[in-house]
Write a protein that holds these residues in place. Sequence first.
Motif, PDB file in Angstrom:
ATOM      1  N   GLU A 164       0.744  -1.112   0.063  1.00 39.18           N
ATOM      2  CA  GLU A 164       0.200   0.032   0.054  1.00 39.18           C
ATOM      3  C   GLU A 164       0.869   1.233   0.120  1.00 39.18           C
ATOM      4  O   GLU A 164       0.706   2.212  -0.718  1.00 39.18           O
ATOM      5  CB  GLU A 164      -0.977   0.069   1.015  1.00 39.18           C
ATOM      6  N   VAL A 165       1.988   1.233   0.844  1.00 40.99           N
ATOM      7  CA  VAL A 165       2.819   2.362   0.779  1.00 40.99           C
ATOM      8  C   VAL A 165       3.222   2.753  -0.591  1.00 40.99           C
ATOM      9  O   VAL A 165       3.599   3.657  -1.302  1.00 40.99           O
ATOM     10  CB  VAL A 165       3.898   2.200   1.726  1.00 40.99           C
ATOM     11  N   ILE A 166       4.087   1.538  -1.380  1.00 40.92           N
ATOM     12  CA  ILE A 166       4.429   1.686  -2.541  1.00 40.92           C
ATOM     13  C   ILE A 166       3.454   2.324  -3.670  1.00 40.92           C
ATOM     14  O   ILE A 166       3.805   3.185  -4.325  1.00 40.92           O
ATOM     15  CB  ILE A 166       5.253   0.189  -3.078  1.00 40.92           C
ATOM     16  N   LYS A 167       2.306   1.557  -3.476  1.00 41.46           N
ATOM     17  CA  LYS A 167       1.318   1.753  -4.348  1.00 41.46           C
ATOM     18  C   LYS A 167       0.941   3.474  -4.316  1.00 41.46           C
ATOM     19  O   LYS A 167       0.806   4.065  -5.190  1.00 41.46           O
ATOM     20  CB  LYS A 167       0.124   1.174  -4.225  1.00 41.46           C
ATOM     21  N   SER A 168       0.906   3.973  -3.081  1.00 41.85           N
ATOM     22  CA  SER A 168       0.519   5.354  -2.762  1.00 41.85           C
ATOM     23  C   SER A 168       1.736   6.184  -3.085  1.00 41.85           C
ATOM     24  O   SER A 168       1.389   7.281  -3.740  1.00 41.85           O
ATOM     25  CB  SER A 168       0.437   5.563  -1.177  1.00 41.85           C
ATOM     26  N   LEU A 169       2.809   5.807  -2.954  1.00 39.31           N
ATOM     27  CA  LEU A 169       4.098   6.583  -3.395  1.00 39.31           C
ATOM     28  C   LEU A 169       3.967   6.714  -5.151  1.00 39.31           C
ATOM     29  O   LEU A 169       4.496   7.668  -5.632  1.00 39.31           O
ATOM     30  CB  LEU A 169       5.388   5.732  -2.893  1.00 39.31           C
ATOM     31  N   VAL A 170       3.733   5.739  -5.926  1.00 39.74           N
ATOM     32  CA  VAL A 170       3.845   5.640  -7.251  1.00 39.74           C
ATOM     33  C   VAL A 170       2.547   6.576  -7.448  1.00 39.74           C
ATOM     34  O   VAL A 170       2.931   7.473  -8.498  1.00 39.74           O
ATOM     35  CB  VAL A 170       3.492   4.295  -7.808  1.00 39.74           C
ATOM     36  N   GLU A 171       1.588   6.680  -7.017  1.00 42.23           N
ATOM     37  CA  GLU A 171       0.515   7.580  -7.354  1.00 42.23           C
ATOM     38  C   GLU A 171       0.929   9.133  -7.177  1.00 42.23           C
ATOM     39  O   GLU A 171       0.552   9.982  -7.765  1.00 42.23           O
ATOM     40  CB  GLU A 171      -0.923   7.221  -6.600  1.00 42.23           C
ATOM     41  N   GLU A 172       1.422   9.471  -5.946  1.00 42.59           N
ATOM     42  CA  GLU A 172       2.152  10.509  -5.510  1.00 42.59           C
ATOM     43  C   GLU A 172       3.004  11.005  -6.639  1.00 42.59           C
ATOM     44  O   GLU A 172       3.063  12.342  -6.969  1.00 42.59           O
ATOM     45  CB  GLU A 172       2.299  10.863  -4.268  1.00 42.59           C
ATOM     46  N   ILE A 173       4.069  10.185  -7.091  1.00 49.47           N
ATOM     47  CA  ILE A 173       5.073  10.629  -7.923  1.00 49.47           C
ATOM     48  C   ILE A 173       4.453  10.972  -9.354  1.00 49.47           C
ATOM     49  O   ILE A 173       4.644  11.976  -9.867  1.00 49.47           O
ATOM     50  CB  ILE A 173       6.182   9.416  -8.210  1.00 49.47           C
ATOM     51  N   ASN A 174       3.284  10.321  -9.698  1.00 46.40           N
ATOM     52  CA  ASN A 174       2.607  10.621 -10.888  1.00 46.40           C
ATOM     53  C   ASN A 174       1.895  11.845 -10.840  1.00 46.40           C
ATOM     54  O   ASN A 174       1.506  12.592 -11.927  1.00 46.40           O
ATOM     55  CB  ASN A 174       1.653   9.443 -11.191  1.00 46.40           C
ATOM     56  N   LYS A 175       1.620  12.449  -9.531  1.00 45.52           N
ATOM     57  CA  LYS A 175       1.005  13.819  -9.374  1.00 45.52           C
ATOM     58  C   LYS A 175       1.933  14.841  -9.485  1.00 45.52           C
ATOM     59  O   LYS A 175       1.632  16.187  -9.415  1.00 45.52           O
ATOM     60  CB  LYS A 175       0.122  13.796  -8.132  1.00 45.52           C
ATOM     61  N   LEU A 176       3.234  14.593  -9.302  1.00 45.07           N
ATOM     62  CA  LEU A 176       4.283  15.617  -9.496  1.00 45.07           C
ATOM     63  C   LEU A 176       4.420  16.400 -10.655  1.00 45.07           C
ATOM     64  O   LEU A 176       3.990  15.727 -11.782  1.00 45.07           O
ATOM     65  CB  LEU A 176       5.715  15.247  -9.026  1.00 45.07           C
ATOM     66  N   PRO A 177       4.835  17.517 -10.776  1.00 41.56           N
ATOM     67  CA  PRO A 177       5.238  18.127 -12.170  1.00 41.56           C
ATOM     68  C   PRO A 177       6.166  17.510 -12.819  1.00 41.56           C
ATOM     69  O   PRO A 177       7.040  16.653 -12.284  1.00 41.56           O
ATOM     70  CB  PRO A 177       5.953  19.675 -11.626  1.00 41.56           C
ATOM     71  N   GLN A 178       6.176  17.365 -14.294  1.00 44.63           N
ATOM     72  CA  GLN A 178       7.023  16.508 -14.958  1.00 44.63           C
ATOM     73  C   GLN A 178       8.405  16.435 -14.730  1.00 44.63           C
ATOM     74  O   GLN A 178       8.897  15.226 -14.479  1.00 44.63           O
ATOM     75  CB  GLN A 178       6.720  16.869 -16.438  1.00 44.63           C
ATOM     76  N   ARG A 179       9.178  17.356 -14.586  1.00 41.31           N
ATOM     77  CA  ARG A 179      10.541  17.331 -14.269  1.00 41.31           C
ATOM     78  C   ARG A 179      10.648  16.994 -12.737  1.00 41.31           C
ATOM     79  O   ARG A 179      11.651  15.996 -12.486  1.00 41.31           O
ATOM     80  CB  ARG A 179      11.095  18.796 -14.237  1.00 41.31           C
ATOM     81  N   GLN A 180      10.078  17.403 -11.700  1.00 41.18           N
ATOM     82  CA  GLN A 180      10.147  16.591 -10.318  1.00 41.18           C
ATOM     83  C   GLN A 180       9.932  15.086 -10.445  1.00 41.18           C
ATOM     84  O   GLN A 180      10.783  14.275  -9.776  1.00 41.18           O
ATOM     85  CB  GLN A 180       9.148  17.545  -9.531  1.00 41.18           C
ATOM     86  N   GLY A 181       8.762  14.820 -11.166  1.00 36.68           N
ATOM     87  CA  GLY A 181       8.773  13.160 -11.187  1.00 36.68           C
ATOM     88  C   GLY A 181       9.670  12.570 -11.883  1.00 36.68           C
ATOM     89  O   GLY A 181      10.088  11.545 -11.371  1.00 36.68           O
ATOM     90  N   ASP A 182      10.306  12.996 -12.894  1.00 33.07           N
ATOM     91  CA  ASP A 182      11.156  12.431 -13.559  1.00 33.07           C
ATOM     92  C   ASP A 182      12.612  12.359 -12.966  1.00 33.07           C
ATOM     93  O   ASP A 182      13.286  11.181 -12.710  1.00 33.07           O
ATOM     94  CB  ASP A 182      11.622  13.315 -15.119  1.00 33.07           C
ATOM     95  N   VAL A 183      12.857  13.534 -12.189  1.00 29.50           N
ATOM     96  CA  VAL A 183      14.258  13.425 -11.413  1.00 29.50           C
ATOM     97  C   VAL A 183      13.930  12.509 -10.140  1.00 29.50           C
ATOM     98  O   VAL A 183      14.816  11.736  -9.885  1.00 29.50           O
ATOM     99  CB  VAL A 183      14.409  15.054 -10.781  1.00 29.50           C
ATOM    100  N   PHE A 184      13.002  12.615  -9.594  1.00 30.05           N
ATOM    101  CA  PHE A 184      12.533  11.536  -8.370  1.00 30.05           C
ATOM    102  C   PHE A 184      12.634  10.165  -8.771  1.00 30.05           C
ATOM    103  O   PHE A 184      13.257   9.462  -8.071  1.00 30.05           O
ATOM    104  CB  PHE A 184      11.170  11.763  -7.875  1.00 30.05           C
ATOM    105  N   ARG A 185      11.995   9.840  -9.830  1.00 28.90           N
ATOM    106  CA  ARG A 185      11.898   8.372 -10.546  1.00 28.90           C
ATOM    107  C   ARG A 185      13.552   8.075 -10.662  1.00 28.90           C
ATOM    108  O   ARG A 185      14.056   7.044 -10.440  1.00 28.90           O
ATOM    109  CB  ARG A 185      11.331   8.191 -11.868  1.00 28.90           C
ATOM    110  N   MET A 186      14.011   8.890 -11.485  1.00 27.69           N
ATOM    111  CA  MET A 186      15.704   8.392 -12.025  1.00 27.69           C
ATOM    112  C   MET A 186      16.599   8.292 -10.689  1.00 27.69           C
ATOM    113  O   MET A 186      17.251   7.613 -10.819  1.00 27.69           O
ATOM    114  CB  MET A 186      16.333   9.584 -12.839  1.00 27.69           C
ATOM    115  N   PHE A 187      16.429   9.177  -9.567  1.00 29.68           N
ATOM    116  CA  PHE A 187      17.185   9.226  -8.489  1.00 29.68           C
ATOM    117  C   PHE A 187      16.961   7.926  -7.487  1.00 29.68           C
ATOM    118  O   PHE A 187      17.709   7.048  -7.157  1.00 29.68           O
ATOM    119  CB  PHE A 187      17.089  10.533  -7.876  1.00 29.68           C
ATOM    120  N   TYR A 188      15.606   8.097  -7.056  1.00 31.18           N
ATOM    121  CA  TYR A 188      15.294   6.972  -6.451  1.00 31.18           C
ATOM    122  C   TYR A 188      15.082   5.616  -6.751  1.00 31.18           C
ATOM    123  O   TYR A 188      15.194   4.877  -6.124  1.00 31.18           O
ATOM    124  CB  TYR A 188      14.058   7.673  -5.431  1.00 31.18           C
ATOM    125  N   LEU A 189      14.296   5.489  -7.859  1.00 28.20           N
ATOM    126  CA  LEU A 189      13.920   4.345  -8.391  1.00 28.20           C
ATOM    127  C   LEU A 189      14.777   3.588  -9.455  1.00 28.20           C
ATOM    128  O   LEU A 189      14.992   2.483  -9.205  1.00 28.20           O
ATOM    129  CB  LEU A 189      12.403   4.451  -9.161  1.00 28.20           C
TER     130      LEU A 189
END
Length: 194
Positions: free
Chosen positions: A117-142
């Motif tokens: 559930e935490v991972i699912k919620s995290l993915v949902e919140e990442i998808n709500k971020l502005p494009q660049r923030q979401g891209d950077v977050f995914r690349m760095f943490y995932l």
Amino acid sequence: MIRLNHLMYDFREGNETAFKHFMKQHLNALTFHAYKICRNKEVAEEIVADTFSKLWLRKDNFKSEINIKSFLYITTRNACLDYVQSVKHKQNSLSIELDESLVMQDTDPLTNLIHAEVIKSLVEEINKLPQRQGDVFRMFYLDGLTTDEICSHLNITPNAVFLAKNKAVATIRKVFSDKDIFIYLILLKLLFPK
């Protein structure tokens, strides 16, 4: 509740639309879960695909969505641990560092469900971020990319990476700290294991 019972019935009867519903619902979070353990994107995706194949082959064994979710996370986790052990066995010095809490041999379904559930919620919140923030977050943490690699991929400066990452982390921390302190602590453990 009637819809979920109908969906479960359809799934057990071999309805591909019902199967795709469960796949869509769990795919991203399950892939993130696998990646956090094996630290290899291609392997994580392959393990998750194999897990969904196993789910389909055993479709008539499931009584509820909770059973499906438990099966998906336990099966994926075990396959990832098998992969890590095989890599460890083949190499004397393993370059992959694992968080010990993810490698523990407990199979407590409640723990797996909370993690899911935490991972699912995290993915949902990442998808709500502005494009660049979401891209950077995914690349760095995932994806585990360095600042230089992110700069190269996105054609931005290190300062832009730093700002985007910090804004994304601040937004996600705020969202999760507003939800529940327990979930927030799990998120911190996932993102900042050391």
